[in-house]
Write a protein that holds these residues in place. Structure first.
Motif, PDB file in Angstrom:
ATOM      1  N   GLY A 210      94.492  23.905  68.484  1.00  0.00           N
ATOM      2  CA  GLY A 210      94.819  22.596  68.690  1.00  0.00           C
ATOM      3  C   GLY A 210      94.035  21.494  68.004  1.00  0.00           C
ATOM      4  N   LEU A 211      93.683  21.894  66.690  1.00  0.00           N
ATOM      5  CA  LEU A 211      92.980  20.625  65.966  1.00  0.00           C
ATOM      6  C   LEU A 211      93.809  19.926  64.990  1.00  0.00           C
ATOM      7  CD1 LEU A 211      89.897  23.102  64.969  1.00  0.00           C
ATOM      8  CD2 LEU A 211      90.168  21.689  66.652  1.00  0.00           C
ATOM      9  N   PRO A 212      93.570  18.678  64.383  1.00  0.00           N
ATOM     10  CA  PRO A 212      94.491  17.943  63.663  1.00  0.00           C
ATOM     11  C   PRO A 212      94.786  18.702  62.221  1.00  0.00           C
ATOM     12  CG  PRO A 212      92.069  16.902  63.830  1.00  0.00           C
ATOM     13  CD  PRO A 212      92.267  17.986  64.812  1.00  0.00           C
ATOM     14  N   GLY A 213      93.681  19.664  61.505  1.00  0.00           N
ATOM     15  CA  GLY A 213      93.936  20.517  60.451  1.00  0.00           C
ATOM     16  C   GLY A 213      94.143  19.265  59.188  1.00  0.00           C
ATOM     17  N   LYS A 214      93.114  18.185  59.374  1.00  0.00           N
ATOM     18  CA  LYS A 214      93.358  17.404  58.177  1.00  0.00           C
ATOM     19  C   LYS A 214      92.186  17.135  57.179  1.00  0.00           C
ATOM     20  CE  LYS A 214      96.601  14.065  60.188  1.00  0.00           C
ATOM     21  NZ  LYS A 214      96.496  12.930  61.303  1.00  0.00           N
ATOM     22  N   TYR A 215      92.339  16.566  56.385  1.00  0.00           N
ATOM     23  CA  TYR A 215      91.025  16.344  55.291  1.00  0.00           C
ATOM     24  C   TYR A 215      91.831  15.437  54.293  1.00  0.00           C
ATOM     25  CZ  TYR A 215      92.897  19.808  51.889  1.00  0.00           C
ATOM     26  OH  TYR A 215      93.422  20.708  51.045  1.00  0.00           O
ATOM     27  N   GLN A 216      90.979  14.345  53.483  1.00  0.00           N
ATOM     28  CA  GLN A 216      91.520  13.588  52.504  1.00  0.00           C
ATOM     29  C   GLN A 216      90.830  14.301  51.192  1.00  0.00           C
ATOM     30  OE1 GLN A 216      89.979  11.043  54.783  1.00  0.00           O
ATOM     31  NE2 GLN A 216      91.764  11.354  56.194  1.00  0.00           N
ATOM     32  N   PHE A 217      91.760  14.081  50.068  1.00  0.00           N
ATOM     33  CA  PHE A 217      91.124  14.551  48.739  1.00  0.00           C
ATOM     34  C   PHE A 217      91.378  13.551  48.016  1.00  0.00           C
ATOM     35  CE2 PHE A 217      91.611  16.059  44.573  1.00  0.00           C
ATOM     36  CZ  PHE A 217      90.132  16.672  44.137  1.00  0.00           C
ATOM     37  N   THR A 218      90.280  13.190  47.043  1.00  0.00           N
ATOM     38  CA  THR A 218      90.473  12.366  46.039  1.00  0.00           C
ATOM     39  C   THR A 218      89.773  12.326  44.634  1.00  0.00           C
ATOM     40  OG1 THR A 218      90.036   9.942  45.699  1.00  0.00           O
ATOM     41  CG2 THR A 218      88.618  10.610  47.175  1.00  0.00           C
ATOM     42  N   THR A 219      90.146  11.655  43.650  1.00  0.00           N
ATOM     43  CA  THR A 219      89.158  11.984  42.641  1.00  0.00           C
ATOM     44  C   THR A 219      88.097  10.862  42.335  1.00  0.00           C
ATOM     45  OG1 THR A 219      91.079  11.042  41.200  1.00  0.00           O
ATOM     46  CG2 THR A 219      91.001  13.288  41.365  1.00  0.00           C
ATOM     47  N   ASP A 220      88.251   9.715  43.319  1.00  0.00           N
ATOM     48  CA  ASP A 220      87.468   8.755  43.318  1.00  0.00           C
ATOM     49  C   ASP A 220      86.317   8.623  44.289  1.00  0.00           C
ATOM     50  OD1 ASP A 220      86.218   6.218  43.320  1.00  0.00           O
ATOM     51  OD2 ASP A 220      88.210   5.079  43.807  1.00  0.00           O
ATOM     52  N   PRO A 221      85.024   9.068  43.669  1.00  0.00           N
ATOM     53  CA  PRO A 221      83.872   9.180  44.700  1.00  0.00           C
ATOM     54  C   PRO A 221      83.773   7.864  45.572  1.00  0.00           C
ATOM     55  CG  PRO A 221      83.140   8.945  42.183  1.00  0.00           C
ATOM     56  CD  PRO A 221      84.608   8.940  42.386  1.00  0.00           C
ATOM     57  N   TYR A 222      83.872   6.748  44.982  1.00  0.00           N
ATOM     58  CA  TYR A 222      83.853   5.444  45.772  1.00  0.00           C
ATOM     59  C   TYR A 222      84.505   5.277  46.996  1.00  0.00           C
ATOM     60  CZ  TYR A 222      79.939   4.166  43.010  1.00  0.00           C
ATOM     61  OH  TYR A 222      78.522   4.046  42.240  1.00  0.00           O
ATOM     62  N   GLU A 223      85.981   5.696  46.738  1.00  0.00           N
ATOM     63  CA  GLU A 223      86.776   5.888  47.802  1.00  0.00           C
ATOM     64  C   GLU A 223      86.495   6.830  48.780  1.00  0.00           C
ATOM     65  OE1 GLU A 223      90.979   6.967  46.386  1.00  0.00           O
ATOM     66  OE2 GLU A 223      91.577   7.593  48.409  1.00  0.00           O
ATOM     67  N   ALA A 224      86.023   7.857  48.412  1.00  0.00           N
ATOM     68  CA  ALA A 224      85.562   8.914  49.399  1.00  0.00           C
ATOM     69  C   ALA A 224      84.414   8.501  50.219  1.00  0.00           C
ATOM     70  CB  ALA A 224      85.080  10.296  49.033  1.00  0.00           C
ATOM     71  N   VAL A 225      83.339   8.001  49.852  1.00  0.00           N
ATOM     72  CA  VAL A 225      82.051   7.511  50.397  1.00  0.00           C
ATOM     73  C   VAL A 225      82.495   6.099  51.332  1.00  0.00           C
ATOM     74  CG1 VAL A 225      80.636   8.753  48.977  1.00  0.00           C
ATOM     75  CG2 VAL A 225      80.991   6.124  48.682  1.00  0.00           C
ATOM     76  N   LYS A 226      83.429   5.517  51.013  1.00  0.00           N
ATOM     77  CA  LYS A 226      83.664   4.111  51.645  1.00  0.00           C
ATOM     78  C   LYS A 226      83.827   4.353  53.278  1.00  0.00           C
ATOM     79  CE  LYS A 226      86.749   0.105  51.623  1.00  0.00           C
ATOM     80  NZ  LYS A 226      88.016  -0.279  51.745  1.00  0.00           N
ATOM     81  N   ASN A 227      82.837   3.816  54.051  1.00  0.00           N
ATOM     82  CA  ASN A 227      82.841   3.800  55.456  1.00  0.00           C
ATOM     83  C   ASN A 227      82.213   5.291  55.870  1.00  0.00           C
ATOM     84  OD1 ASN A 227      83.661   1.297  56.464  1.00  0.00           O
ATOM     85  ND2 ASN A 227      85.899   1.671  55.987  1.00  0.00           N
ATOM     86  N   ALA A 228      81.655   5.946  55.195  1.00  0.00           N
ATOM     87  CA  ALA A 228      81.320   7.225  55.440  1.00  0.00           C
ATOM     88  C   ALA A 228      79.964   7.108  56.105  1.00  0.00           C
ATOM     89  CB  ALA A 228      80.946   8.109  54.400  1.00  0.00           C
ATOM     90  N   ASP A 229      79.810   7.953  57.365  1.00  0.00           N
ATOM     91  CA  ASP A 229      78.622   8.202  58.281  1.00  0.00           C
ATOM     92  C   ASP A 229      77.650   8.884  57.548  1.00  0.00           C
ATOM     93  OD1 ASP A 229      79.137   6.399  60.903  1.00  0.00           O
ATOM     94  OD2 ASP A 229      81.080   7.768  60.263  1.00  0.00           O
ATOM     95  N   VAL A 230      78.197   9.783  56.748  1.00  0.00           N
ATOM     96  CA  VAL A 230      77.391  11.014  56.079  1.00  0.00           C
ATOM     97  C   VAL A 230      78.003  11.297  54.753  1.00  0.00           C
ATOM     98  CG1 VAL A 230      76.588  13.335  56.205  1.00  0.00           C
ATOM     99  CG2 VAL A 230      77.627  12.238  58.192  1.00  0.00           C
ATOM    100  N   VAL A 231      76.945  11.401  53.720  1.00  0.00           N
ATOM    101  CA  VAL A 231      77.188  11.543  52.283  1.00  0.00           C
ATOM    102  C   VAL A 231      76.612  13.032  51.710  1.00  0.00           C
ATOM    103  CG1 VAL A 231      77.150  10.982  49.858  1.00  0.00           C
ATOM    104  CG2 VAL A 231      77.224   9.275  51.561  1.00  0.00           C
ATOM    105  N   TYR A 232      77.474  14.007  51.538  1.00  0.00           N
ATOM    106  CA  TYR A 232      76.869  15.481  51.297  1.00  0.00           C
ATOM    107  C   TYR A 232      77.251  15.806  50.119  1.00  0.00           C
ATOM    108  CZ  TYR A 232      75.888  19.708  53.677  1.00  0.00           C
ATOM    109  OH  TYR A 232      75.179  20.902  54.028  1.00  0.00           O
ATOM    110  N   THR A 233      76.675  16.291  49.543  1.00  0.00           N
ATOM    111  CA  THR A 233      76.810  17.423  48.317  1.00  0.00           C
ATOM    112  C   THR A 233      76.288  18.623  48.250  1.00  0.00           C
ATOM    113  OG1 THR A 233      77.048  16.930  45.919  1.00  0.00           O
ATOM    114  CG2 THR A 233      74.891  16.257  46.929  1.00  0.00           C
ATOM    115  N   ASP A 234      76.720  19.440  47.417  1.00  0.00           N
ATOM    116  CA  ASP A 234      76.119  20.747  47.093  1.00  0.00           C
ATOM    117  C   ASP A 234      76.129  20.942  45.713  1.00  0.00           C
ATOM    118  OD1 ASP A 234      75.535  23.603  47.387  1.00  0.00           O
ATOM    119  OD2 ASP A 234      77.740  24.083  47.959  1.00  0.00           O
ATOM    120  N   VAL A 235      75.253  21.956  45.256  1.00  0.00           N
ATOM    121  CA  VAL A 235      75.144  22.401  43.778  1.00  0.00           C
ATOM    122  C   VAL A 235      76.722  22.581  43.266  1.00  0.00           C
ATOM    123  CG1 VAL A 235      75.020  24.880  44.937  1.00  0.00           C
ATOM    124  CG2 VAL A 235      74.227  24.289  42.427  1.00  0.00           C
TER     125      VAL A 235
END
Ligand code: CP
Ligand code: NVA
Length: 319
Positions: A210-235
């Motif tokens: 019973g989870l929302p099953g959602k995520y957003q995908f964008t090619t724009d890094p600034y759109e993704a980080v807007k209003n973000a509480d956490v910025v995460y990256t990986d190798v």
């Protein structure tokens, strides 16, 4: 038999229990740690390199009163072609749990199906759930008043995941965000959207729990980080992807977490990275050293979160 192969192998209530136990174990460390793995041996079968995962599990098993048995895949017969099934059946007769780091996610599923001891996924090409629980605990520690509800503190928060948005960490954070009630926005190059295989798993697990099953995908890094509480990256070049290194580094360069990009998130946002980090690639040194970078707390919390996961799995009756 309960296993921990993916984030959603624990329900929200069980995840809340794991986080609370991680907090207790962290506070009690070196004083009253319960010996829940006393007289037990947990085998660790690793087919890939590791610093944090290996050390945190070995230390964690020892602190819970058990004996860690590290097995490099190439040193056991599995590396010479013995089947997963026979390995699972043999080890199940001797050890009390299996911790597995490998390439193909199907291997951890087969070990879980064919053995009769709990299996923990210590990273596959598809998912890295131990890291997500440690990360969630690291954030919840910061957002929860003393003694408060750790899981509740994650609800409604936004995480932005940048760079290799098709890797194990991206998949795992999507599942984790859905389980913990967080919003997740990923920014990466075209062609690095989460896979169809992952979307199928997300849909099935979301329906089941019973989870929302959602995520957003964008090619724009600034759109993704807007209003973000956490910025995460990986190798950008995960283990096993070395052949694609030059092309990945070129394609992913717009997603490097620089001070400028980090500053476009919320003013109190945290920076996280599962490590190891490659400076000047997915992240710059000033962001790694930023006062709101919590990379070494998240590394330490691997120990506490995994002790909690093992303690919960060890409670179940053995088959
Ligand atoms: N983050 C993580 O899993 O690190 P290791 O590869 O060093 O275990
Ligand atoms: N995506 C990385 C995570 C390392 C902890 C890898 O699989 O190599």
């Amino acid at each position: 038999m309960k296993h921990f192969l993916k984030e959603t192998d624990f329900t929200q209530n069980e995840a809340a229990e794991v986080l609370a136990l991680a907090r207790d174990l962290k506070q009690e460390r070196g004083r009253n740690t319960p010996a829940v793995l006393k007289h037990q041996t947990w085998a660790m079968i690793f087919s890939k390199s590791s610093t944090r995962t290996r050390v945190s599990f070995e230390v964690g098993i020892h602190e819970l009163g058990g004996n860690p048995l590290f097995l490099n895949k190439n040193d056991i017969q599995l590396g010479r072609g013995e089947s997963i099934g026979d390995t699972a059946r043999v080890l199940s007769r001797m050890v009390h749990g299996l911790i597995v780091r490998t390439y193909d996610h199907a291997e951890v599923e087969q070990l879980a199906e064919l053995g009769n001891v709990p299996v923990i996924n210590a990273l596959t090409d598809f998912l890295h759930p131990c890291q997500i629980y440690a990360d969630a605990f690291t954030l919840a520690e910061r957002w929860t008043p003393p003694g408060g509800d750790l899981l509740a503190s994650l609800k409604g928060r936004k995480i932005a995941f940048l760079g290799d948005t098709a890797c194990n960490m991206a998949n795992s954070w999507i599942l984790g965000a859905n389980l913990f009630g967080m919003e997740i926005s990923l920014a990466g190059p075209k062609g690095f959207e989460p896979s169809a295989e992952f979307n199928t798993l997300l849909a099935a697990e979301s329906k089941r729990l019973g989870l929302p099953g959602k995520y957003q995908f964008t090619t724009d890094p600034y759109e993704a980080v807007k209003n973000a509480d956490v910025v995460y990256t990986d190798v950008w070049v995960s283990m096993g992807k070395e052949d694609e290194a030059a092309e990945r580094i070129k394609t992913m360069s717009p997603y490097s977490v620089t001070a400028q990009l980090f500053a476009a998130a919320k003013p109190d946002a945290w920076f996280m990275h599962c490590l190891p980090a490659y400076v000047g690639k997915e992240v710059t040194q000033d962001v790694l050293d930023h006062p709101r970078s919590i990379i070494f707390d998240e590394a330490e919390n691997r120990l506490h979160a995994q002790k909690a996961i093992m303690a919960v799995l060890a409670q179940q009756p053995r088959g």
